[in-house]
Design a protein around this motif. Structure first.
Motif, PDB file in Angstrom:
ATOM      1  N   ALA A  27       0.832  -1.202   0.000  1.00 31.35           N
ATOM      2  CA  ALA A  27       0.000   0.000   0.000  1.00 31.35           C
ATOM      3  C   ALA A  27       0.868   1.255   0.000  1.00 31.35           C
ATOM      4  O   ALA A  27       1.837   1.346   0.753  1.00 31.35           O
ATOM      5  CB  ALA A  27      -0.927   0.003   1.212  1.00 31.35           C
ATOM      6  N   ARG A  28       0.515   2.206  -0.838  1.00 31.50           N
ATOM      7  CA  ARG A  28       1.308   3.436  -0.949  1.00 31.50           C
ATOM      8  C   ARG A  28       1.359   4.177   0.381  1.00 31.50           C
ATOM      9  O   ARG A  28       2.407   4.713   0.772  1.00 31.50           O
ATOM     10  CB  ARG A  28       0.708   4.323  -2.035  1.00 31.50           C
ATOM     11  N   SER A  29       0.248   4.214   1.097  1.00 34.46           N
ATOM     12  CA  SER A  29       0.214   4.933   2.367  1.00 34.46           C
ATOM     13  C   SER A  29       1.214   4.348   3.366  1.00 34.46           C
ATOM     14  O   SER A  29       1.884   5.077   4.103  1.00 34.46           O
ATOM     15  CB  SER A  29      -1.194   4.903   2.961  1.00 34.46           C
ATOM     16  N   GLU A  30       1.347   3.033   3.385  1.00 27.37           N
ATOM     17  CA  GLU A  30       2.278   2.389   4.299  1.00 27.37           C
ATOM     18  C   GLU A  30       3.715   2.666   3.893  1.00 27.37           C
ATOM     19  O   GLU A  30       4.577   2.940   4.732  1.00 27.37           O
ATOM     20  CB  GLU A  30       2.004   0.886   4.343  1.00 27.37           C
ATOM     21  N   ALA A  31       3.970   2.606   2.583  1.00 23.72           N
ATOM     22  CA  ALA A  31       5.326   2.894   2.098  1.00 23.72           C
ATOM     23  C   ALA A  31       5.704   4.339   2.394  1.00 23.72           C
ATOM     24  O   ALA A  31       6.833   4.625   2.819  1.00 23.72           O
ATOM     25  CB  ALA A  31       5.409   2.615   0.598  1.00 23.72           C
ATOM     26  N   ASP A  32       4.786   5.264   2.174  1.00 25.51           N
ATOM     27  CA  ASP A  32       5.069   6.673   2.446  1.00 25.51           C
ATOM     28  C   ASP A  32       5.377   6.900   3.921  1.00 25.51           C
ATOM     29  O   ASP A  32       6.259   7.693   4.270  1.00 25.51           O
ATOM     30  CB  ASP A  32       3.873   7.535   2.034  1.00 25.51           C
ATOM     31  N   MET A  33       4.664   6.211   4.789  1.00 32.01           N
ATOM     32  CA  MET A  33       4.881   6.373   6.222  1.00 32.01           C
ATOM     33  C   MET A  33       6.280   5.871   6.611  1.00 32.01           C
ATOM     34  O   MET A  33       7.017   6.534   7.334  1.00 32.01           O
ATOM     35  CB  MET A  33       3.820   5.609   7.005  1.00 32.01           C
ATOM     36  N   LEU A  34       6.652   4.695   6.110  1.00 32.42           N
ATOM     37  CA  LEU A  34       7.944   4.115   6.473  1.00 32.42           C
ATOM     38  C   LEU A  34       9.102   4.904   5.870  1.00 32.42           C
ATOM     39  O   LEU A  34      10.164   5.028   6.496  1.00 32.42           O
ATOM     40  CB  LEU A  34       8.012   2.662   6.011  1.00 32.42           C
ATOM     41  N   GLY A  35       8.923   5.424   4.671  1.00 31.52           N
ATOM     42  CA  GLY A  35      10.029   6.085   3.984  1.00 31.52           C
ATOM     43  C   GLY A  35      10.002   7.586   4.042  1.00 31.52           C
ATOM     44  O   GLY A  35      10.742   8.255   3.297  1.00 31.52           O
ATOM     45  N   ALA A  36       9.208   8.149   4.940  1.00 31.07           N
ATOM     46  CA  ALA A  36       9.006   9.599   4.977  1.00 31.07           C
ATOM     47  C   ALA A  36      10.306  10.383   5.148  1.00 31.07           C
ATOM     48  O   ALA A  36      10.466  11.457   4.572  1.00 31.07           O
ATOM     49  CB  ALA A  36       8.024   9.960   6.083  1.00 31.07           C
ATOM     50  N   ASP A  37      11.236   9.873   5.932  1.00 33.30           N
ATOM     51  CA  ASP A  37      12.476  10.611   6.215  1.00 33.30           C
ATOM     52  C   ASP A  37      13.696   9.990   5.540  1.00 33.30           C
ATOM     53  O   ASP A  37      14.836  10.301   5.902  1.00 33.30           O
ATOM     54  CB  ASP A  37      12.708  10.661   7.735  1.00 33.30           C
ATOM     55  N   PHE A  38      13.475   9.131   4.570  1.00 33.76           N
ATOM     56  CA  PHE A  38      14.582   8.409   3.967  1.00 33.76           C
ATOM     57  C   PHE A  38      15.492   9.325   3.161  1.00 33.76           C
ATOM     58  O   PHE A  38      15.048  10.240   2.460  1.00 33.76           O
ATOM     59  CB  PHE A  38      14.059   7.304   3.050  1.00 33.76           C
ATOM     60  N   GLU A  39      16.784   8.997   3.245  1.00 30.16           N
ATOM     61  CA  GLU A  39      17.801   9.580   2.376  1.00 30.16           C
ATOM     62  C   GLU A  39      18.452   8.434   1.601  1.00 30.16           C
ATOM     63  O   GLU A  39      18.055   7.268   1.736  1.00 30.16           O
ATOM     64  CB  GLU A  39      18.812  10.360   3.206  1.00 30.16           C
ATOM     65  N   THR A  40      19.455   8.738   0.817  1.00 27.29           N
ATOM     66  CA  THR A  40      20.074   7.719  -0.036  1.00 27.29           C
ATOM     67  C   THR A  40      20.591   6.539   0.776  1.00 27.29           C
ATOM     68  O   THR A  40      20.402   5.368   0.392  1.00 27.29           O
ATOM     69  CB  THR A  40      21.224   8.328  -0.847  1.00 27.29           C
ATOM     70  N   ALA A  41      21.223   6.785   1.915  1.00 26.17           N
ATOM     71  CA  ALA A  41      21.768   5.696   2.732  1.00 26.17           C
ATOM     72  C   ALA A  41      20.661   4.771   3.221  1.00 26.17           C
ATOM     73  O   ALA A  41      20.854   3.547   3.302  1.00 26.17           O
ATOM     74  CB  ALA A  41      22.541   6.261   3.913  1.00 26.17           C
ATOM     75  N   ASP A  42      19.501   5.330   3.547  1.00 27.52           N
ATOM     76  CA  ASP A  42      18.374   4.513   3.994  1.00 27.52           C
ATOM     77  C   ASP A  42      17.855   3.646   2.852  1.00 27.52           C
ATOM     78  O   ASP A  42      17.561   2.461   3.033  1.00 27.52           O
ATOM     79  CB  ASP A  42      17.251   5.411   4.517  1.00 27.52           C
ATOM     80  N   ALA A  43      17.746   4.238   1.663  1.00 23.53           N
ATOM     81  CA  ALA A  43      17.300   3.482   0.495  1.00 23.53           C
ATOM     82  C   ALA A  43      18.263   2.346   0.178  1.00 23.53           C
ATOM     83  O   ALA A  43      17.850   1.223  -0.144  1.00 23.53           O
ATOM     84  CB  ALA A  43      17.159   4.408  -0.706  1.00 23.53           C
ATOM     85  N   HIS A  44      19.563   2.611   0.300  1.00 25.13           N
ATOM     86  CA  HIS A  44      20.555   1.564   0.040  1.00 25.13           C
ATOM     87  C   HIS A  44      20.478   0.465   1.097  1.00 25.13           C
ATOM     88  O   HIS A  44      20.717  -0.721   0.784  1.00 25.13           O
ATOM     89  CB  HIS A  44      21.958   2.167   0.005  1.00 25.13           C
ATOM     90  N   ALA A  45      20.133   0.822   2.314  1.00 22.68           N
ATOM     91  CA  ALA A  45      19.965  -0.199   3.353  1.00 22.68           C
ATOM     92  C   ALA A  45      18.809  -1.128   3.002  1.00 22.68           C
ATOM     93  O   ALA A  45      18.911  -2.352   3.157  1.00 22.68           O
ATOM     94  CB  ALA A  45      19.727   0.463   4.707  1.00 22.68           C
ATOM     95  N   VAL A  46      17.710  -0.555   2.505  1.00 24.03           N
ATOM     96  CA  VAL A  46      16.578  -1.380   2.067  1.00 24.03           C
ATOM     97  C   VAL A  46      17.024  -2.296   0.927  1.00 24.03           C
ATOM     98  O   VAL A  46      16.737  -3.504   0.925  1.00 24.03           O
ATOM     99  CB  VAL A  46      15.396  -0.505   1.617  1.00 24.03           C
TER     100      VAL A  46
END
Length: 255
Positions: A27-46
């Motif tokens: 669900a987009r709403s759930e993804a937006d909530m989890l990734g709200a403060d993400f930066e590149t390092a967070d995305a790479h961790a995922v």
């Protein structure tokens, strides 16, 4: 990365792994909530968490919108890297976006990244290829995701089709002449500017950026450099043919 974002990255990765296995988008709403403060390092961790479940990478995505911008790094898994003429089914790819791109295959180990003549020596280590990227995502409404969430979901990659080049003669890595056709009808034709200015320069920036992320960039792997045609979605039953002047043709079918 803070402790909070690290936990969110792990949780988002769990949900993306589940989405890949079930075929049901997060669900987009759930993804937006989890990734709200993400930066590149967070995305790479995922990416790293999901990579443990679905790797290895047969290729990588890179690219940038303008020359001065940092390049992105996202894996393309080996099981969706296929030679020209291969297809994808609607059960594999729920929403099939198409992008025609210039890519580079690493044929031998790169020289020392700090070498003064790195660019010249690196060019001798790679083969330029015409490729078709298949775009699909594991999150609802993936084309409109924030940049960090797109990156977390492997830059919404669904697959890659590659072809050996037909010639080593005159080609442009800046504004190549291209043609993209669906079922024999041209949808893009003529000179098209490479995102970020120069495909080979984008490749060089990628080599300086990836480091050891997801095992690094190794011989046999391919890296894309950005769409020449924009993102165009197709329906099942579409034969896709792409041509890049000086490199040759590549084709796939969405069944």
């Amino acid at each position: 990365m803070t402790g909070t974002t690290e936990k969110k990255a792990a949780l988002l990765a769990e949900k993306l792994i589940a989405a890949r296995r079930s075929g049901e988008r997060l669900a987009r709403s759930e993804a937006d909530m989890l990734g709200a403060d993400f930066e590149t390092a967070d995305a790479h961790a995922v990416q790293s968490f999901v990579f443990e479940a679905f790797g290895p990478a047969g290729a990588f995505k890179t690219g940038r919108k303008v020359e001065a911008a940092p390049v992105l790094v996202a894996p393309i898994y080996s099981d969706v890297l296929r030679p020209t003429g291969s297809g994808f089914t609607a059960s594999e790819v729920k929403s099939c976006g198409i992008e025609l791109e210039i890519a580079f295959r690493l044929d031998r180990p790169l020289p020392d990244l700090n070498a003064d003549d790195f660019a010249e020596r690196a060019r001798a280590c790679v083969t330029a290829l015409p490729v078709i990227e298949i775009v699909d995502g594991r999150i609802e409404d993936f084309p409109t995701l924030p940049d960090a969430l797109k990156l977390a979901d492997n830059q919404v990659n669904g697959g890659l089709v590659w072809s050996e080049p037909e010639t080593e003669d005159a080609r442009s890595f800046v504004e190549p002449v291209v043609k993209l056709s669906f079922n024999g009808q041209a949808v893009v034709s003529g000179p098209q500017k490479v995102p970020g200015g120069d495909a080979f320069q984008t490749f060089l920036a990628f080599t300086q950026t990836i480091g050891k992320h997801l095992g690094g960039f190794n011989p046999g792997q391919i890296v894309t450099t950005g769409t020449l045609t924009g993102l165009i979605f197709v329906e099942p039953g579409t034969v896709v043919e792409g041509h890049i002047e000086g490199l040759g043709s590549v084709s796939t079918t969405y069944r």
